[in-house]
Design a protein around this motif. Structure first.
Motif: not given
Length: 109
Positions: A65-78, A97-98
């Motif tokens: 997940l790429r949110v502008p201004g934050f490092a990419a966040l690794s996630a798995r689609v459930m 971060t949240l």
């Protein structure tokens, strides 16, 4: 009067117990071998997020997940349903971060 109810026991460490923050956040999803896919995140917690993706994404897929201004966040689609996806972060994000993501995002809910 009798009321029929079903109680579900929540397992320890169940990410769904985390408070979800409603947002309306334009972001992108990156997957191995693909260009970024646009999405709108509608809620986020330290454990995961729900979004509407502009291209199909399959359950089980690993993405960032790429949110502008934050490092990419690794996630798995459930799960996926009609273009909406529910994802669990590979490593829960920090409360800081949240707070930063939610503070920068419009909340239209």
């Amino acid at each position: 009067m009798r009321i029929l109810a079903v109680l579900h026991e929540q397992q320890a460490g169940d990410a769904r117990s985390d408070v979800r923050r409603p947002v309306d956040l334009n972001a992108s999803l990156l997957m191995a071998g693909t260009k970024g896919i646009g999405c709108v995140v509608s809620n986020i917690s330290i454990a995961g997020f729900m979004a509407t993706a502009y291209s199909p994404v399959s359950p089980g897929a690993l993405l960032w997940l790429r949110v502008p201004g934050f490092a990419a966040l690794s996630a798995r689609v459930m799960w996926e349903e009609d273009g909406r996806i529910g994802c669990q972060f590979e490593t829960p994000i920090t409360p800081e971060t949240l707070i930063g993501i939610v503070a920068d995002a419009p909340n239209l809910h």
